[in-house]
Design an enzyme around this catalytic site. Structure first.
Site, PDB file in Angstrom:
ATOM      1  CE  LYS A 189     -11.061  -4.629  -3.108  1.00 51.77           C
ATOM      2  NZ  LYS A 189      -9.941  -4.459  -4.019  1.00 51.77           N
ATOM      3  CD  GLU A 243      -4.945  -2.840  -6.764  1.00 49.59           C
ATOM      4  OE1 GLU A 243      -4.075  -3.731  -6.938  1.00 49.59           O
ATOM      5  OE2 GLU A 243      -5.801  -2.899  -5.881  1.00 49.59           O
ATOM      6  CE  LYS A 290      -4.056  -2.055   0.527  1.00 47.95           C
ATOM      7  NZ  LYS A 290      -5.150  -1.932  -0.453  1.00 47.95           N
ATOM      8  CG  ASP A 334      -4.062  -0.768  -3.792  1.00 47.18           C
ATOM      9  OD1 ASP A 334      -4.463   0.266  -4.388  1.00 47.18           O
ATOM     10  OD2 ASP A 334      -4.832  -1.585  -3.262  1.00 47.18           O
ATOM     11  CG  ASP A 388      -9.270  -2.066  -6.302  1.00 44.09           C
ATOM     12  OD1 ASP A 388     -10.361  -2.610  -6.452  1.00 44.09           O
ATOM     13  OD2 ASP A 388      -8.544  -2.306  -5.312  1.00 44.09           O
TER      14      ASP A 388
HETATM   15 MG    MG Z   1      -6.774  -1.838  -4.419  1.00 49.45          MG
END
Ligand code: MG
Length: 331
Positions: free
Chosen positions: A259, A210, A147, A176, A235
């Site tokens: 997702k 991302e 992240k 991300d 995303d």
């Molecule tokens: Mg993501």
């Protein structure tokens, strides 16, 4: 012919072993709902509603309200007419419905355990990533996600420089940002990745970045995806099927992170992916093994380009119950 099912639901809570930090904030407890459909012959279908409202799905409360207003017996029509505003409910009910007719309907069906190699493992944010990478590699993971957009960019770039040398050379890394970068910061990250690669200074592969910018900055992300070598995956922008279709229509031909837990109707997702052959990465919403099995099933059907799927999250929870019936009984 209309099928009828006895419908039951139970809310659940799972505490993360360590709280999950993203640009959206801290997350300590995963809450969701387990669904059970039983047909006239006694066959059981398991489903799970695992919303993430800050990611674009309904809230847990909205999902609970929906479950509470349903009768104790429900039909196919009810399952396939859940409104688009309740995407996590759509997914949960449809997967319970699909399972009911499959071997999972056996009450003692076991949840399959993941094989690390085809999974992307989520590294903790910040400097903690440097220590975890090694451990996860030894457990068999080859693709990692880290992240960014959590701390100051200068600090993160420094950790990044260490991280790319800490991970073994055949590792793949996903960055991300959860929409947390400014346009200038996104350019700096992409330029850094492109530049390290061009100069042969990066031992590992940066698979993609991302969601660098917030959802409303679609045009800028489209522009970035055309200007840099490093690939970009959407995303948050494609959380639900409606958003996914809209981004495709507006010209997005990069990667789509799906997702399944919050995307909406699994049957309509199948139709869309098969029709447009989009480049997808399937990813977890920190669900239990019930929604995970349904999500992995979809990923197996619809993944292309051999991308690792984002379900390497077991190290964020205590070892879980692997029998659906016991999982249900414990709630
Ligand atoms: Mg993501």
């Amino acid at each position: 012919m209309t099928n009828e099912y006895r419908f039951e639901f139970r809310p659940y809570q799972r505490r993360f072993l360590r709280s999950l930090t993203t640009n959206h904030g801290k997350w300590d407890i995963r809450e969701g709902i387990i669904l059970r459909l039983t047909d006239e012959s006694g066959k059981v279908g398991w489903g799970e509603i695992a919303p993430i409202s800050w990611f674009g799905s309904e809230t847990l409360e909205e999902a609970l309200d929906f479950c509470r207003q349903l009768p104790g017996e429900i039909t196919d029509e009810i399952i396939f007419s859940i409104p688009d505003e309740l995407p996590a409910c759509q997914f949960g009910f449809e997967s319970a419905w699909e399972w009911e007719s499959e071997f999972f309907s056996m009450p003692n069906a076991q949840c399959p355990m993941p094989h690390a190699q085809s999974y992307s493992a989520l590294l903790p944010s910040g400097e903690a990533a440097l220590n975890q990478g090694e451990t996860l590699w030894q457990q068999g993971y080859r693709t990692f996600k880290w992240k960014i957009g959590v701390d100051a960019i200068a600090d993160e770039l420094k950790i990044f420089e260490s991280l790319i040398h800490t991970l073994p050379a055949s590792a793949k890394l996903r960055l991300d940002a959860n929409g947390g970068l400014s346009y200038e910061e996104a350019k700096l990250w992409l330029w850094t990745c492109d530049n390290l690669k061009a100069n042969g200074k990066i031992p590992i592969e940066i698979e993609f970045m991302e969601q660098p910018l917030p959802v409303e900055k679609f045009q800028q992300m489209l522009e970035l995806s055309l200007s840099y070598e490093t690939a970009i995956a959407l995303d948050e922008s494609v959380a639900t099927l409606g958003q996914l279709a809209a981004c495709y229509q507006k010209g997005w031909r990069g990667i789509f992170v799906i997702k399944p837990g919050i995307v909406g109707s699994a049957s309509r997702l199948r139709t869309f992916c098969q029709q447009y052959q989009i480049d997808t990465v399937f990813s977890s919403v920190f669900e239990t093994a019930i929604a995970r099995l349904a999500a992995l099933q979809l990923a197996a059907e619809l993944s292309r380009n051999n991308r690792a799927i984002g379900f390497g999250i077991d190290h964020f929870f205590e070892q879980e119950e692997t029998c659906f019936q016991s999982l249900w009984n414990d709630l």
